[in-house]
Design an enzyme around this catalytic site. Sequence first.
Site, mmCIF file in Angstrom:
data_model
loop_
_atom_site.group_PDB
_atom_site.id
_atom_site.type_symbol
_atom_site.label_atom_id
_atom_site.label_comp_id
_atom_site.label_asym_id
_atom_site.label_seq_id
_atom_site.Cartn_x
_atom_site.Cartn_y
_atom_site.Cartn_z
ATOM 1 C CE LYS A 104 16.125 37.042 1.074
ATOM 2 N NZ LYS A 104 15.437 37.902 1.304
ATOM 3 C CG ASP B 289 16.813 43.389 3.004
ATOM 4 O OD1 ASP B 289 17.562 42.687 2.254
ATOM 5 O OD2 ASP B 289 15.875 43.183 3.337
ATOM 6 C CD GLN C 44 11.647 37.688 1.435
ATOM 7 O OE1 GLN C 44 12.648 37.458 2.305
ATOM 8 N NE2 GLN C 44 11.592 38.099 0.536
#
Length: 293
Positions: A53, A120, A97
């Site tokens: 990422k 997200d 994460q």
Amino acid sequence: MTATLIDGRAAAERLRQRVAARTAELAATGLVPGLAVVLVGDDPASQIYVGSKTKQAQETGIRHFDHRLPATTGTQELIALVRRLNTDADVHGILVQLPLPRGVDDSAVLAAIDPTKDVDGFHAVNAGKLALGEDATVPCTPLGCLILLREAMPSLAGKRALVIGRSNIVGKPMAQLLLQNDCTVTIAHSKTQDLPALCGESDIVVAAIGRPKAIAGQWLKPGAVVIDVGINRVTIDGKSRVVGDVDFASASERAGAITPVPGGVGPMTIACLLMNTVNAAIRSRGGTDLLRP
Ligand code: NDP
């Protein structure tokens, strides 16, 4: 094989190029999209994901802020970090994460993220907006699935779509996206009866189950478009391999188009995260000229 292969790597590259072009335009006006990535502990898979990422963020001109914390970090400490990032004007997207270490209240941490920085798309506000059909940040994996699906099937209206899996991060938002695109949507899960019959009447099958080769090619309607979200690590002939939730060999004899695993949905997820970050930066200035999937 008769099915057309839907190339997720190529589609992700095209999306990254769009992201990079828009990021350069924004940077010329003094707005550099910023992504904060929070990684807790030393889970090897999470380290690889976070590495990809941040690398791709860098390559597309997005500034990234890494926060690597020890596995002993507690819920309150994480929430305090998230709150600091919420007020940091250089940060437009916050990614925590998952999974978080055992004992950390991940729902509380995710709920602390400012919904406008929730790249997200997991926050209840964004899930609610998506369900209401309002402008929302959509979770990256279903967004990537939609882009791949449109490549194979440009007109989705009226199509019968089956989403297998009802998780908050894949199945449910995927079903909402398909509904928004005028599909007639069925959601299947572990208690669903006669899954083969449902597959047989579906023009679109999105499999997000987490079980290797759970969907047999013989179940599919001939010509169906199959999007395989599953990432399952298995050992074949003594070698570790990644396979999807769909039995690719039999499905590719019957489907009209299919995503491979690896090389299908996986690469799209990070590309969509970058798109969501750029869009969060645009919205932070009240802009509406968003990148669209
Ligand atoms: P979850 O475990 O959260 O959800 C799995 C879903 O599948 C559940 O709704 C479950 O039903 C359903 N299910 C389980 N067994 C069956 C069955 N036999 N028949 C029908 N439905 C079944 O998984 P996720 O949604 O998080 O992920 C799904 C898969 O996608 C995993 O392989 C994961 O690794 C992969 N993934 C890939 C990503 C990518 O970037 N490509 C990103 C995210 C996930 P129930 O609710 O009844 O338990």
